[in-house]
Design an enzyme around this catalytic site. Structure first.
Site, PDB file in Angstrom:
ATOM      1  N   GLY A  89      -8.078  -3.925  -6.075  1.00  0.00           N
ATOM      2  CA  GLY A  89      -7.784  -5.000  -5.135  1.00  0.00           C
ATOM      3  C   GLY A  89      -8.465  -4.769  -3.817  1.00  0.00           C
ATOM      4  N   HIS A  90      -8.982  -5.836  -3.229  1.00  0.00           N
ATOM      5  CA  HIS A  90      -9.433  -5.721  -1.847  1.00  0.00           C
ATOM      6  C   HIS A  90      -9.187  -7.029  -1.126  1.00  0.00           C
ATOM      7  CE1 HIS A  90     -13.375  -6.750  -3.903  1.00  0.00           C
ATOM      8  NE2 HIS A  90     -13.152  -7.795  -3.131  1.00  0.00           N
TER       9      HIS A  90
ATOM     10  N   ASP B  31      -9.819   3.110  -3.527  1.00  0.00           N
ATOM     11  CA  ASP B  31      -9.372   2.778  -2.165  1.00  0.00           C
ATOM     12  C   ASP B  31     -10.271   3.393  -1.094  1.00  0.00           C
ATOM     13  OD1 ASP B  31      -7.115   1.563  -3.412  1.00  0.00           O
ATOM     14  OD2 ASP B  31      -6.235   3.555  -3.598  1.00  0.00           O
TER      15      ASP B  31
ATOM     16  N   LYS C  37     -14.558  -0.022  -0.760  1.00  0.00           N
ATOM     17  CA  LYS C  37     -15.808  -0.524  -1.352  1.00  0.00           C
ATOM     18  C   LYS C  37     -16.097  -1.970  -0.928  1.00  0.00           C
ATOM     19  CE  LYS C  37     -14.187   0.826  -5.440  1.00  0.00           C
ATOM     20  NZ  LYS C  37     -13.151   1.828  -5.119  1.00  0.00           N
TER      21      LYS C  37
ATOM     22  N   GLN D 226     -12.138   1.055  -8.971  1.00  0.00           N
ATOM     23  CA  GLN D 226     -11.659   2.433  -9.144  1.00  0.00           C
ATOM     24  C   GLN D 226     -12.764   3.429  -8.733  1.00  0.00           C
ATOM     25  OE1 GLN D 226     -10.830   0.306 -12.164  1.00  0.00           O
ATOM     26  NE2 GLN D 226      -9.163  -0.288 -10.847  1.00  0.00           N
TER      27      GLN D 226
HETATM   28  P1  IMP Z   1      -4.089   2.125 -14.380  1.00  0.00           P
HETATM   29  O1  IMP Z   1      -5.514   1.826 -14.053  1.00  0.00           O
HETATM   30  O2  IMP Z   1      -3.139   1.085 -13.881  1.00  0.00           O
HETATM   31  O3  IMP Z   1      -3.887   2.448 -15.823  1.00  0.00           O
HETATM   32  O4  IMP Z   1      -3.673   3.451 -13.585  1.00  0.00           O
HETATM   33  C1  IMP Z   1      -4.259   4.724 -13.871  1.00  0.00           C
HETATM   34  C2  IMP Z   1      -4.471   5.538 -12.596  1.00  0.00           C
HETATM   35  O5  IMP Z   1      -5.503   4.938 -11.823  1.00  0.00           O
HETATM   36  C3  IMP Z   1      -3.255   5.583 -11.680  1.00  0.00           C
HETATM   37  O6  IMP Z   1      -3.236   6.840 -11.031  1.00  0.00           O
HETATM   38  C4  IMP Z   1      -3.530   4.485 -10.668  1.00  0.00           C
HETATM   39  O7  IMP Z   1      -2.854   4.705  -9.452  1.00  0.00           O
HETATM   40  C5  IMP Z   1      -5.030   4.633 -10.512  1.00  0.00           C
HETATM   41  N1  IMP Z   1      -5.706   3.403 -10.089  1.00  0.00           N
HETATM   42  C6  IMP Z   1      -6.028   2.336 -10.852  1.00  0.00           C
HETATM   43  N2  IMP Z   1      -6.676   1.420 -10.132  1.00  0.00           N
HETATM   44  C7  IMP Z   1      -6.799   1.905  -8.891  1.00  0.00           C
HETATM   45  C8  IMP Z   1      -7.407   1.413  -7.696  1.00  0.00           C
HETATM   46  O8  IMP Z   1      -8.010   0.342  -7.634  1.00  0.00           O
HETATM   47  N3  IMP Z   1      -7.324   2.227  -6.605  1.00  0.00           N
HETATM   48  C9  IMP Z   1      -6.714   3.440  -6.656  1.00  0.00           C
HETATM   49  N4  IMP Z   1      -6.152   3.940  -7.743  1.00  0.00           N
HETATM   50  C10 IMP Z   1      -6.185   3.179  -8.863  1.00  0.00           C
END
Ligand code: IMP
Length: 450
Positions: free
Chosen positions: A42-43, A15, A18, A228
Site C-alpha cells: 500500500g502507498h 515500507d 517506494k 514488498q
Molecule cells: P503476507 O504478504 O500478507 O502473506 O505477509 C507475509 C509477511 O510479509 C508479513 O510479515 C507481512 O507483514 C509482510 N508484508 C507483506 N506485504 C508487506 C508490505 O507491503 N510492507 C511490509 N511488509 C509486508
C-alpha cells in the site's frame, strides 16, 4: 532490443517509501506496471491535494499519459480493486477505463483465501504475522492449479462454478475440520458474484503482452513499481517469515511479462533507518515497548525503537500495526545489490534520521556483521539452520541534523548527513543517487553527477 525498463524494488522488509521514487520515475513513463503481491502492499499518492491510499492500482495512474498495468504475477482482491477504481473516478481520474489494464492471467483472491490466511496463522506455533489479506493461500491455489484467474470472471456463471468448485471442495473440507462452518462457501453463489465483478471489470481485462511489446519496440519508458522487498522474497528472503511472491527484480520481470533484455536501470529503495512488520529476523532491531502481539504498551518509558517509530510514524499503511524499528543495515543492502542487480539507491527519511539523532544524541549504521566468529559484509544464507542472528557492527555518528525545505542539492546537506551517506555507499557498494528529505514527493534530492 531497446533497454527502456526501470525497476524499483525494496531492499529490506517493505515500507521503504517506494511510492516517492516511483512517482518521480513515472513522470515521463508511458507504461507503469505492478508485478507481484496484492493488497498486502500500500502507498498513499497525492492527486490535486487529495491523499489517495492505493493498494493495487499503480501510482502512475495520476499521470494522464501513462498506461497502468496490473501484471500477471499479481493476486487481486476484486472488491478492493473496484473500490480503488471508484475512488480514482470520484477524484477526477475519469479516463481510468482506457488507461488501466489488468492482465487476464492475474489470479483472484476469493473470500476463502482470507479465511484460510487467518486459519493457518492461528494454527501455527510460529505465525508469520501476515497481513491476512489472503495473499499466501491465493498463491498456494495458483501453484496447486486450482486458482481462479481474472479471465475466468468473464466466463458464464456455470463455467466459473465448475472451476471454483475444485478449490471450494478442498477448502470447505478444511473449514469443516476446523469447526469453521461460518466460512463454508457455496460455489454457485460465489460464481454468480464473481461473474458480476467480471462484468464491471471487463473493459480493463486484457492480454497485456501487446501493450508491453509495443512500448519496448517504441523505446517508451516502462517503470515497474515493486511491492514488498528483498528480505520478504519467497526464495531469497527470511523463509518462512516471508511473503508468497518474488519481489526481487527477476520476480518482478516474470510477474510483469517483461523480457530481461529490456532492463535498463534498477533502483533499490531503503530508509535511513530500517523497519519491519510481522515476525522474523531483524539484526539491527532496537528495543521497543511492543508486546508479543505486536501492540504498543501504553505509558511505557520510550526505548530507542519507540523513538524511531514515533518520529518516523512507523505504523502499517495496510494493517496499522506498529512497525519494529532499528538502524540501517548495510550487509543486507550489499546482498540485495547482488540478487537484484541494483544500480542506484534511493534513501528515504534522511530528515527523520537527523531528528532521531538530535533526540538520542547519536545515529548508528550497521556496516558489517559478526557471524559464526567471522566478520562478514553480506547477509548469511543459513541463519535458519543455526538460529544465530548476525551481530551488527555499527559505525556511530554523534548528533543529528535538520534538513530545511530549501535544501535541494547534496552539497547543501548538513556535513553529518553527507558523512552518513558516504558510510552507506562504502559499506553497501551502491551509489546513493536519490535522497528523500521530507514527506512530499518533491522532497527528493537527485544527484545528477552519479
Ligand atoms: P503476507 O504478504 O500478507 O502473506 O505477509 C507475509 C509477511 O510479509 C508479513 O510479515 C507481512 O507483514 C509482510 N508484508 C507483506 N506485504 C508487506 C508490505 O507491503 N510492507 C511490509 N511488509 C509486508
Amino acid at each position: 532490443m531497446n533497454k527502456n525498463v526501470v525497476v524499483i524494488v525494496g531492499t529490506k522488509w517493505g515500507d521503504e517509501g517506494k511510492g516517492k521514487i516511483a512517482a518521480h520515475e513515472a513522470k515521463d513513463a508511458k507504461v507503469v506496471i505492478r508485478a507481484t503481491g496484492g493488497n498486502n502492499a500500500g502507498h498513499t499518492i497525492i492527486y490535486k491535494g487529495q491523499k489517495l491510499p492505493l493498494h493495487l492500482v499503480p501510482g502512475g495512474i495520476t499521470n494522464p499519459n501513462t498506461t497502468c498495468i496490473i501484471g500477471p504475477g499479481v493476486v487481486i482482491d476484486l472488491e478492493v480493486l473496484l473500490s480503488e477504481i471508484e475512488l480514482l473516478k470520484t477524484c477526477g481520474i475519469e479516463d481510468i477505463n482506457s488507461r488501466l489494464k489488468i492482465s487476464g492471467r492475474a489470479h483472484v483472491i476469493l473470500p476463502y483465501h482470507k479465511e484460510l490466511d487467518e486459519l493457518y496463522e492461528n494454527l501455527k506455533e510460529h505465525p508469520v504475522g501476515t497481513t491476512k489479506r489472503g495473499i499466501g493461500p491465493c498463491y498456494a491455489d495458483k501453484i496447486n492449479r486450482i486458482g481462479i484467474r481474472i479471465y475466468d470472471t468473464l466466463l458464464s456463471p456455470n463455467k466459473l462454478e465448475e472451476k471454483i468448485s475444485e478449490a471450494v471442495k478442498i477448502h470447505n473440507q478444511e473449514f469443516k475440520n476446523n469447526n469453521m462452518e461460518y466460512a463454508i462457501v457455496d460455489s454457485k453463489t460465489l460464481a454468480k458474484q464473481y461473474t458480476e465483478y467480471g462484468k464491471l471489470l471487463k473493459d480493463y481485462i486484457t492480454d497485456v503482452n501487446p501493450i508491453i511489446s509495443k512500448a519496448i519496440e517504441n523505446n517508451d519508458k516502462i517503470v515497474v513499481e515493486g511491492a514488498q522487498a528483498f528480505r520478504l522474497d519467497l526464495d531469497h528472503g527470511d523463509y518462512p517469515m516471508v511473503t508468497s511472491s518474488n519481489p526481487v527484480v527477476s520476480g518482478t520481470l516474470c510477474g510483469s511479462a517483461l523480457p530481461p533484455q529490456a532492463l535498463n536501470v534498477v533502483i533499490g529503495v531503503d530508509k535511513a533507518y530500517n523497519s519491519r512488520v510481522g515476525n522474523g529476523p531483524f539484526p539491527t532491531e532496537l528495543p521497543a515497548s511492543i508486546d508479543k502481539n505486536g501492540n504498543v504498551i501504553e505509558n511505557a518509558k520510550p526505548k530507542e525503537g519507540d523513538i524511531i517509530r514515533e518520529l518516523g510514524h512507523e505504523y502499517g499503511t495496510t494493517t496499522k500495526r506498529p512497525r519494529r524499528c532499528g538502524w540501517l543495515d548495510c550487509p543486507i543492502l550489499r546482498s540485495a545489490k547482488f540478487t537484484s542487480g541494483i544500480d542506484y539507491l534511493c534513501l528515504n527519511h534522511l530528515d527523520t534520521l537527523g531528528q532521531i539523532g538530535l533526540k538520542l544524541g547519536y545515529v548508528k549504521v550497521c556496516t558489517s556483521y559478526k557471524y559464526k566468529g567471522q566478520i562478514i559484509n553480506y547477509y548469511p544464507d543459513d541463519i535458519n539452520l543455526t538460529n544465530e542472528i548476525p551481530e551488527p557492527i555499527y559505525e556511530t555518528l554523534n548528533g543529528g541534523w535538520t534538513i530545511d525545505s530549501f535544501c535541494k542539492t547534496y552539497e547543501e546537506l548538513p556535513e553529518l548527513a553527507k558523512r552518513f551517506i558516504e558510510i552507506i555507499e562504502q559499506a553497501s557498494g551502491i551509489p546513493v543517487k536519490y535522497l528523500g528529505t521530507g514527506p512530499e514527493n518533491d522532497d527528493l534530492i537527485i544527484r545528477d553527477n552519479i
